[in-house]
Design a protein around this motif. Structure first.
Motif, PDB file in Angstrom:
ATOM      1  N   ALA A  87       6.462  23.418 -46.014  1.00  0.00           N
ATOM      2  CA  ALA A  87       7.303  23.332 -47.212  1.00  0.00           C
ATOM      3  C   ALA A  87       7.454  21.893 -47.672  1.00  0.00           C
ATOM      4  CB  ALA A  87       8.674  23.952 -46.929  1.00  0.00           C
ATOM      5  N   ALA A  88       7.519  20.958 -46.717  1.00  0.00           N
ATOM      6  CA  ALA A  88       7.668  19.542 -47.066  1.00  0.00           C
ATOM      7  C   ALA A  88       6.442  19.040 -47.831  1.00  0.00           C
ATOM      8  CB  ALA A  88       7.881  18.720 -45.796  1.00  0.00           C
ATOM      9  N   VAL A  89       5.256  19.357 -47.311  1.00  0.00           N
ATOM     10  CA  VAL A  89       4.031  18.911 -47.977  1.00  0.00           C
ATOM     11  C   VAL A  89       3.905  19.570 -49.354  1.00  0.00           C
ATOM     12  CG1 VAL A  89       1.521  18.787 -47.836  1.00  0.00           C
ATOM     13  CG2 VAL A  89       2.895  18.525 -45.773  1.00  0.00           C
ATOM     14  N   LYS A  90       4.265  20.832 -49.426  1.00  0.00           N
ATOM     15  CA  LYS A  90       4.193  21.557 -50.697  1.00  0.00           C
ATOM     16  C   LYS A  90       5.126  20.932 -51.728  1.00  0.00           C
ATOM     17  CE  LYS A  90       4.339  26.263 -52.592  1.00  0.00           C
ATOM     18  NZ  LYS A  90       4.568  27.698 -52.262  1.00  0.00           N
ATOM     19  N   ALA A  91       6.310  20.506 -51.276  1.00  0.00           N
ATOM     20  CA  ALA A  91       7.277  19.885 -52.187  1.00  0.00           C
ATOM     21  C   ALA A  91       6.751  18.570 -52.743  1.00  0.00           C
ATOM     22  CB  ALA A  91       8.603  19.666 -51.463  1.00  0.00           C
ATOM     23  N   VAL A  92       6.081  17.783 -51.881  1.00  0.00           N
ATOM     24  CA  VAL A  92       5.522  16.516 -52.345  1.00  0.00           C
ATOM     25  C   VAL A  92       4.411  16.757 -53.355  1.00  0.00           C
ATOM     26  CG1 VAL A  92       4.234  14.473 -51.641  1.00  0.00           C
ATOM     27  CG2 VAL A  92       6.167  15.249 -50.276  1.00  0.00           C
ATOM     28  N   ARG A  93       3.545  17.717 -53.070  1.00  0.00           N
ATOM     29  CA  ARG A  93       2.465  18.018 -54.013  1.00  0.00           C
ATOM     30  C   ARG A  93       3.041  18.478 -55.346  1.00  0.00           C
ATOM     31  NH1 ARG A  93      -1.651  15.841 -54.940  1.00  0.00           N
ATOM     32  NH2 ARG A  93      -2.709  16.229 -52.953  1.00  0.00           N
ATOM     33  N   LYS A  94       4.105  19.247 -55.310  1.00  0.00           N
ATOM     34  CA  LYS A  94       4.754  19.702 -56.540  1.00  0.00           C
ATOM     35  C   LYS A  94       5.268  18.515 -57.339  1.00  0.00           C
ATOM     36  CE  LYS A  94       8.811  22.282 -58.170  1.00  0.00           C
ATOM     37  NZ  LYS A  94      10.019  23.040 -57.739  1.00  0.00           N
ATOM     38  N   ALA A  95       5.822  17.519 -56.627  1.00  0.00           N
ATOM     39  CA  ALA A  95       6.428  16.369 -57.306  1.00  0.00           C
ATOM     40  C   ALA A  95       5.394  15.462 -57.944  1.00  0.00           C
ATOM     41  CB  ALA A  95       7.278  15.577 -56.318  1.00  0.00           C
ATOM     42  N   VAL A  96       4.248  15.271 -57.293  1.00  0.00           N
ATOM     43  CA  VAL A  96       3.274  14.288 -57.789  1.00  0.00           C
ATOM     44  C   VAL A  96       2.079  14.919 -58.492  1.00  0.00           C
ATOM     45  CG1 VAL A  96       3.939  12.709 -55.951  1.00  0.00           C
ATOM     46  CG2 VAL A  96       1.950  14.192 -55.621  1.00  0.00           C
TER      47      VAL A  96
END
Length: 301
Positions: A87-96
């Motif tokens: 979920a953490a990696v997915k959140a970063v990809r969503k942000a950038v």
């Protein structure tokens, strides 16, 4: 919002550049820090990544400006490690979006005495996490298994279509030769100060390039080690990144390079200039070094 601070539940969480660490202005030890303040928490990571993007960064990469490896959950959450990390990696990809490269550091290549992380990955977990990261376009997964688990690392590479990185604390030609013979990594990260010096690292680089792999030096010591690794990186024909500490407000250029008269700084475009003076091109701060001189050099500090 700055790159260094995020206000969460009216408490300041300091992003130290290794986003799995939890540091609070209130001084709560990492093991006692609430999940909501964990820098592996998806919402916090998303906000940090967005801040880096807004600052003009091009990559999320270990502890450089415009760059911070997503170091996966290290404290607590053992029963939810895979869920939280994905979920953490997915959140970063969503942000950038697709504008930045993302690197992920599992940080399981080696351990120090206080390290009792119950969620240290086995091979099955590493394969599962790597496959999840493939779908998110992660550039590399760093140190997913112990650095001497040659067979495990090789099997992981065979099972996934994602760059596997490591080697930051490995020493000498013989260890890197085994990595290459067993096909353990896609990205090799020798540190000049650990791997045998500039000459031996150049030899390692020759072997790595001959095998069609990538080399990105890792430097995690001080300004002297930084200078040596920077020259090493500049000498390579294929070196897309260099990994170095930049963790304000705790690990600033001034703190990292305290033995130098002038610390290495990152320019407006996100680059560090290679020194052009003789030798390593650095000047030691003799006054600071004199203050650190031991009155009795026979005593251990």
């Amino acid at each position: 919002m700055t790159l260094e601070d995020l206000l969460v539940n009216n408490k300041i969480v300091v992003a130290d550049g290794a986003m799995g660490t939890m540091l609070m202005a209130a001084g709560i030890p990492p093991g006692d820090t609430p999940e909501a303040l964990n820098l592996s928490h998806p919402e916090i990571l998303e906000n940090i990544a967005a801040a880096y993007l807004a600052a003009g960064s091009r990559i999320i990469q270990t502890n450089t400006f415009g760059a911070s490896t997503i170091r996966l959950a290290e404290y607590g959450l053992a029963d939810r490690t895979e869920e939280i990390n994905a979920a953490a990696v997915k959140a970063v990809r969503k942000a950038v979006g697709d504008e930045m490269d993302i690197m992920v550091d599992a940080n399981y290549g080696w351990a120090i005495a206080p390290d009792r992380a119950p969620q240290r990955w086995d091979l099955r977990t590493a394969i599962s996490m790597a496959r999840a990261m493939e779908e998110m376009g992660v550039y590399w997964l760093e140190e997913p298994l112990p650095c001497y688990d040659y067979d495990g690392l090789a099997e992981l590479r065979r099972q996934v279509n994602l760059r596997i990185a490591g080697g930051e604390l490995n020493q000498g030609l013989h260890e890197f030769r085994i990595f290459l013979e067993k096909d353990c990594f896609d990205v090799y990260q020798p540190d000049v100060t650990f791997a045998g010096g500039l000459l031996q690292c150049r030899q390692i680089a020759g072997m790595v390039h001959a095998h069609g792999k990538i080399i990105t030096p890792h430097t995690w010591t001080n300004g002297i080690g930084f200078a040596a690794n920077l020259h090493f990186a500049a000498s390579l024909e294929r070196c897309p990144y260099i990994e170095f500490p930049y963790d304000p407000p705790n690990w600033t250029p001034e703190a990292r390079d305290f033995v130098l008269t002038e610390p290495f700084r990152i320019d407006a475009e996100g680059y560090v200039q290679v020194p052009q003076k003789p030798g390593l091109g650095i000047e030691l701060d003799e006054e600071k070094l004199a203050k650190l001189k031991a009155a009795d050099p026979s005593r251990l500090v």
